[in-house]
Scaffold this motif. Structure first.
Motif, PDB file in Angstrom:
ATOM      1  N   THR A 185       0.850  -1.197   0.000  1.00  0.00           N
ATOM      2  CA  THR A 185       0.000   0.000   0.000  1.00  0.00           C
ATOM      3  C   THR A 185       0.881   1.240   0.000  1.00  0.00           C
ATOM      4  OG1 THR A 185      -1.648  -1.196   1.310  1.00  0.00           O
ATOM      5  CG2 THR A 185      -1.875   1.195   1.193  1.00  0.00           C
ATOM      6  N   ASP A 189      -1.318   7.114  -1.313  1.00  0.00           N
ATOM      7  CA  ASP A 189      -2.692   6.725  -1.648  1.00  0.00           C
ATOM      8  C   ASP A 189      -3.523   6.512  -0.380  1.00  0.00           C
ATOM      9  OD1 ASP A 189      -2.165   6.822  -4.372  1.00  0.00           O
ATOM     10  OD2 ASP A 189      -1.539   4.747  -4.461  1.00  0.00           O
ATOM     11  N   HIS A 217      -4.071  -1.587  -1.417  1.00  0.00           N
ATOM     12  CA  HIS A 217      -4.285  -1.631  -2.857  1.00  0.00           C
ATOM     13  C   HIS A 217      -4.978  -2.929  -3.256  1.00  0.00           C
ATOM     14  CE1 HIS A 217      -2.632   2.155  -3.857  1.00  0.00           C
ATOM     15  NE2 HIS A 217      -1.481   1.896  -3.259  1.00  0.00           N
ATOM     16  N   GLU A 218      -5.363  -3.007  -4.523  1.00  0.00           N
ATOM     17  CA  GLU A 218      -5.984  -4.223  -5.041  1.00  0.00           C
ATOM     18  C   GLU A 218      -4.902  -5.223  -5.424  1.00  0.00           C
ATOM     19  OE1 GLU A 218      -8.927  -4.684  -4.588  1.00  0.00           O
ATOM     20  OE2 GLU A 218     -10.235  -3.016  -5.158  1.00  0.00           O
ATOM     21  N   LYS A 266     -14.962   1.137  -0.395  1.00  0.00           N
ATOM     22  CA  LYS A 266     -15.275   1.556  -1.771  1.00  0.00           C
ATOM     23  C   LYS A 266     -16.761   1.900  -1.889  1.00  0.00           C
ATOM     24  CE  LYS A 266     -13.336  -2.064  -3.857  1.00  0.00           C
ATOM     25  NZ  LYS A 266     -12.806  -2.943  -4.919  1.00  0.00           N
ATOM     26  N   GLU A 272     -11.852   4.976  -5.072  1.00  0.00           N
ATOM     27  CA  GLU A 272     -11.302   4.114  -6.125  1.00  0.00           C
ATOM     28  C   GLU A 272      -9.895   3.692  -5.714  1.00  0.00           C
ATOM     29  OE1 GLU A 272     -11.517   6.103  -9.885  1.00  0.00           O
ATOM     30  OE2 GLU A 272     -13.685   6.442  -9.723  1.00  0.00           O
ATOM     31  N   ASN A 274      -6.318   1.664  -6.708  1.00  0.00           N
ATOM     32  CA  ASN A 274      -5.438   1.128  -7.751  1.00  0.00           C
ATOM     33  C   ASN A 274      -4.978  -0.289  -7.429  1.00  0.00           C
ATOM     34  OD1 ASN A 274      -5.428   3.473  -9.226  1.00  0.00           O
ATOM     35  ND2 ASN A 274      -3.485   4.213  -8.438  1.00  0.00           N
ATOM     36  N   ASN A 275      -4.565  -1.008  -8.470  1.00  0.00           N
ATOM     37  CA  ASN A 275      -3.828  -2.245  -8.274  1.00  0.00           C
ATOM     38  C   ASN A 275      -2.459  -1.891  -7.699  1.00  0.00           C
ATOM     39  OD1 ASN A 275      -1.745  -4.382  -9.435  1.00  0.00           O
ATOM     40  ND2 ASN A 275      -3.743  -5.368  -9.349  1.00  0.00           N
ATOM     41  N   TRP A 276      -1.900  -2.749  -6.878  1.00  0.00           N
ATOM     42  CA  TRP A 276      -0.623  -2.437  -6.210  1.00  0.00           C
ATOM     43  C   TRP A 276       0.505  -2.188  -7.202  1.00  0.00           C
ATOM     44  CZ3 TRP A 276       3.900  -5.241  -6.529  1.00  0.00           C
ATOM     45  CH2 TRP A 276       3.816  -6.552  -7.031  1.00  0.00           C
ATOM     46  N   GLU A 278       0.262  -0.975 -10.279  1.00  0.00           N
ATOM     47  CA  GLU A 278       0.048   0.335 -10.906  1.00  0.00           C
ATOM     48  C   GLU A 278       0.507   1.461  -9.982  1.00  0.00           C
ATOM     49  OE1 GLU A 278      -3.713   3.020 -12.572  1.00  0.00           O
ATOM     50  OE2 GLU A 278      -4.050   0.969 -11.880  1.00  0.00           O
ATOM     51  N   SER A 279       0.184   1.321  -8.709  1.00  0.00           N
ATOM     52  CA  SER A 279       0.559   2.356  -7.743  1.00  0.00           C
ATOM     53  C   SER A 279       2.068   2.409  -7.547  1.00  0.00           C
ATOM     54  CB  SER A 279      -0.129   2.094  -6.409  1.00  0.00           C
ATOM     55  OG  SER A 279      -0.249   3.285  -5.689  1.00  0.00           O
ATOM     56  N   ASN A 282       3.456   4.226 -10.518  1.00  0.00           N
ATOM     57  CA  ASN A 282       3.221   5.674 -10.378  1.00  0.00           C
ATOM     58  C   ASN A 282       4.222   6.295  -9.400  1.00  0.00           C
ATOM     59  OD1 ASN A 282       1.057   5.399 -12.090  1.00  0.00           O
ATOM     60  ND2 ASN A 282      -0.486   5.397 -10.466  1.00  0.00           N
TER      61      ASN A 282
END
Length: 285
Positions: A185, A189, A217-218, A266, A272, A274-276, A278-279, A282
């Motif tokens: 995580t 975020d 995260h997802e 959620k 919303e 993010n997938n882990w 993707e985060s 970023n």
């Protein structure tokens, strides 16, 4: 609306400072542990008296999981007594409390993601003291949001991502456990998620939604998968070896599975997530 943040110099505290400027409608007051020691009830009351916060994000915590096994009194003082103190003063000043907790309140014996109704059963001192803090808050002050998170990392503070990047600059081979499953995580975020709870609460007046929430995260991965992705995104070539937990004994027993179910947060707050991976990507840009 005044938002008081404790533990301002920690990883989450710094992440909250990083995103706070995006919310001009909120007035943030950041207090480090030296400015607001949550183990000192009088000190908290003095700060609240001056600031009169509408919300308090308690980001102060004892998070040294292994060290807690040899310093149980200190961990208990900050994570349990500290949380109790903050809740008592929040009640006195009618301040809504957002308190950050952990996946370590679970034993990791489940095979599907943990939801907010699952029974905690911590295996180490850190998890036990964090659970005790949750219990104290629930006993004292109804107007709270307890947010459990997992495997927190960011560009701030000490964390797994920064440790891996440091080790990669010092070694040719790194061994990482591959049989503990959870979700990384990003603290930035998480900070955004906490502020979203505040802004949605102000919009919706979600009083009947007080209680416990999960935020991570997802997706899911092992620590080995996490390390592998960190090196991949940062274009680092290193010999990374998967090892079982039994090959890397630690003072504190970690949950072997601690993925959190985020359905509730959620649905209630429209957050919303993010997938882990993707985060993490970023984070590195």
């Amino acid at each position: 609306m005044v938002v008081l943040v404790t533990g301002a110099n920690g990883q989450l505290g710094q992440s909250l400072q990083y995103v706070a400027t995006k919310y001009p409608e909120l007035q943030f007051v950041f207090c480090s542990s030296s400015e607001l020691d949550i183990t000192n009830l009088e000190k908290i009351a003095s700060v609240f008296s001056k600031i009169q916060p509408n919300f308090c994000i308690n980001a102060a915590a004892y998070t040294a999981v292994d060290k807690a096994e040899s310093e149980p009194e200190k961990a208990y003082l900050i994570n349990a007594t500290g949380a109790k103190n903050v809740a008592e003063v929040c009640k006195e000043y009618n301040t809504i409390l957002l308190h950050v907790s952990t996946d370590f309140v679970f034993d990791g014996n489940k095979q599907t993601p943990y939801n907010e109704e699952d029974l905690p059963n911590p295996t180490g001192i850190y998890g036990k003291t964090k659970l005790e803090g949750e219990i104290e808050i629930q006993k004292i002050w109804a107007n709270h949001f307890i947010v459990r998170t997992s495997w927190v990392y960011s560009q701030f503070g000490n964390n797994f991502m920064k440790t891996m990047l440091r080790l990669a600059s010092e070694r040719d081979i790194i061994s990482v456990v591959n049989d503990q499953i959870g979700t990384p995580t990003n603290a930035v975020d998480l900070a955004e998620g906490l502020i979203k709870i505040i802004t949605e609460h102000l919009k919706l007046n979600t009083e009947h939604f007080y209680g416990i929430y999960n935020f991570s995260h997802e997706g899911q991965c092992s620590w080995y998968d996490f390390a592998k992705k960190i090196f991949e995104i940062n274009n680092i070539n290193i010999n990374l070896l998967p090892i079982p937990t039994s090959s890397f004994p630690t003072p504190a027993k970690r949950p072997s599975f601690s993925v959190l179910d985020k359905s509730k947060i959620k649905k209630v707050f429209g957050i919303e997530i993010n997938n882990w991976e993707e985060s993490l990507r970023n984070q590195s840009e």
